[in-house]
Design a protein around this motif. Sequence first.
Motif, PDB file in Angstrom:
ATOM      1  N   PHE A   1       0.832  -1.210   0.000  1.00 14.90           N
ATOM      2  CA  PHE A   1       0.000   0.000   0.000  1.00 14.90           C
ATOM      3  C   PHE A   1       0.865   1.258   0.000  1.00 14.90           C
ATOM      4  N   ASP A   2       1.896   1.259   0.865  1.00 14.15           N
ATOM      5  CA  ASP A   2       2.784   2.423   0.939  1.00 14.15           C
ATOM      6  C   ASP A   2       3.481   2.666  -0.392  1.00 14.15           C
ATOM      7  N   PHE A   3       3.879   1.578  -1.042  1.00 12.37           N
ATOM      8  CA  PHE A   3       4.564   1.672  -2.338  1.00 12.37           C
ATOM      9  C   PHE A   3       3.640   2.308  -3.388  1.00 12.37           C
ATOM     10  N   LEU A   4       2.405   1.817  -3.490  1.00 17.23           N
ATOM     11  CA  LEU A   4       1.463   2.346  -4.482  1.00 17.23           C
ATOM     12  C   LEU A   4       1.047   3.783  -4.165  1.00 17.23           C
ATOM     13  N   ASN A   5       0.861   4.070  -2.881  1.00 25.63           N
ATOM     14  CA  ASN A   5       0.496   5.434  -2.483  1.00 25.63           C
ATOM     15  C   ASN A   5       1.568   6.442  -2.871  1.00 25.63           C
ATOM     16  N   SER A   6       2.848   6.019  -2.747  1.00 22.32           N
ATOM     17  CA  SER A   6       3.929   6.939  -3.110  1.00 22.32           C
ATOM     18  C   SER A   6       3.918   7.227  -4.614  1.00 22.32           C
ATOM     19  N   VAL A   7       3.540   6.210  -5.429  1.00 21.41           N
ATOM     20  CA  VAL A   7       3.436   6.420  -6.879  1.00 21.41           C
ATOM     21  C   VAL A   7       2.267   7.361  -7.193  1.00 21.41           C
ATOM     22  N   ILE A   8       1.142   7.134  -6.516  1.00 20.58           N
ATOM     23  CA  ILE A   8      -0.049   7.961  -6.748  1.00 20.58           C
ATOM     24  C   ILE A   8       0.216   9.412  -6.345  1.00 20.58           C
ATOM     25  N   GLU A   9       0.875   9.597  -5.195  1.00 22.24           N
ATOM     26  CA  GLU A   9       1.083  10.949  -4.681  1.00 22.24           C
ATOM     27  C   GLU A   9       2.125  11.727  -5.478  1.00 22.24           C
ATOM     28  N   THR A  10       3.163  11.045  -5.938  1.00 23.27           N
ATOM     29  CA  THR A  10       4.249  11.752  -6.637  1.00 23.27           C
ATOM     30  C   THR A  10       4.121  11.696  -8.151  1.00 23.27           C
ATOM     31  N   GLY A  11       3.417  10.672  -8.654  1.00 24.89           N
ATOM     32  CA  GLY A  11       3.335  10.482 -10.096  1.00 24.89           C
ATOM     33  C   GLY A  11       4.627  10.000 -10.700  1.00 24.89           C
ATOM     34  N   GLU A  12       5.555   9.607  -9.854  1.00 23.44           N
ATOM     35  CA  GLU A  12       6.861   9.152 -10.342  1.00 23.44           C
ATOM     36  C   GLU A  12       6.937   7.630 -10.336  1.00 23.44           C
ATOM     37  N   LYS A  13       7.817   7.115 -11.185  1.00 20.83           N
ATOM     38  CA  LYS A  13       8.014   5.668 -11.276  1.00 20.83           C
ATOM     39  C   LYS A  13       8.731   5.160 -10.026  1.00 20.83           C
ATOM     40  N   LYS A  14       8.260   4.029  -9.523  1.00 23.93           N
ATOM     41  CA  LYS A  14       8.888   3.379  -8.378  1.00 23.93           C
ATOM     42  C   LYS A  14       9.170   1.919  -8.750  1.00 23.93           C
ATOM     43  N   SER A  15      10.225   1.371  -8.156  1.00 22.92           N
ATOM     44  CA  SER A  15      10.550  -0.028  -8.446  1.00 22.92           C
ATOM     45  C   SER A  15      11.290  -0.642  -7.268  1.00 22.92           C
TER      46      SER A  15
END
Length: 331
Positions: free
Chosen positions: A25-39
Motif C-alpha cells: 500500500f505504501d509503495f502504491l500510495n507513493s506512486v499515486i502521490e508523486t506520479g513518479e516511477k517506483k521499483s
Amino acid sequence: GHDISEVLGTSFAPFIHPDDLQRCFDFLNSVIETGEKKSGIEYRVKHRDDSWRWHTSNASSLKDEQGNVEAFIGIARDITDKKKTQLELRKALRELQEAQTQLVQSEKMAALGKLVAGIAHEINSPMGAISSMQNTLSTAVSRLQTTLSEVAPEALEGNRTIQAAFNALNEADRVIGSGADRVTNIVNSLRMFAGLDEAEIKKTDIHEGLDSALTLIHHDLKDRIEIVREYDDLPAIVCHPRKLNQAFLNILMNAAQAIEGNGLITITTFEKDDEFHIAIRDTGVGIKQEDLKSIFDPGFTTKRVGVGTGLGLSICYQVVQQHRGRIEVES
C-alpha cells in the motif's frame, strides 16, 4: 496460477501476504502521490495452489498530453526461483565459512601439537635433572641432620645458625619439589590438551579434559577467580578428546574474561536421561539479551579489538554438534 476472470476487477489485497500488505500500500500510495516511477519492492503473492510466490514490481503513472495522471501501470516478475537460489547460496556461504573456521582451528591445533611436543621434549630433560637433584638434596640434608644429631646433638639443638640453615634447606627442598611438580603438571596438561600420542577418537574421562583446560588458564585465574568443581561420578565416554578440550578451554576463557575483578566459576557434571551434562557458570557481567542469538555465529564478538576473534564459541558449537550434543546458554 489464477485465471484472468478470478482476478480482473478485484482488489489485489487478498492475494498479498499479510506481512507484506502495508508495504505494498505504501509503495502504491507513493506512486499515486508523486506520479513518479517506483521499483524494487519485493512481496509474496498467493498462488492458486495456496503456496506463496515472491514477486518484485515497478509502477508508473500514465499521463495525458497536459501531464495529468490518467492511470497507473505496474509490471510484476516472479522471483521465487531467484530467492531460492539466493537462500541456497547464503547457506552454502555460511557452511563454507564454518568449514574454513574449522580448518583454520584444525591447523592451529596441529601446529600446537608440534609445538607442545618440542616444548615437552625440551622441558623434560632439565626437569629430570632438577627432580633427580632435588631427591639428592633432600636425602643429603636428611643424612646431615641425622649425623649431626648423633655426633653433636648439643650443636644441632643449641645453635640457631645451624637450625636456621637447616630450615632454609628444608624450605628450599619443599619449594623446588612443588615447582617441579607444577611444571610437570603443566607439561602433562599441554600434552593432554593437544592430544599428543592419542587416537582421534578414544574413550576418555571428560573431567581430565576440564582439569587440563583449567591448568592452562591458571595464570588468568590465580588470586582472582575461585574454581568450584561439582563433578559427578561419570564413566569414560567415546569422543574426540582434543576437540572437546578445545571447547572446554574456549568456554572457560570466556568465563574468566567476563569476570571483572574477583569472582567464581562453577563446573558441574551429571548424568540425566542417559545423557552427560556439563554446566559452566560464572559470576561475570553476563550477555545482553539481543546478543544471545548471535554468540555462536562465526566472527561475532562483544570483546574489544585485539581481545576476541569471534571464533571461540563458534568452534564450541561445531564441536558439540559433531558429538551429536547440544549447547545452550542463558544469562
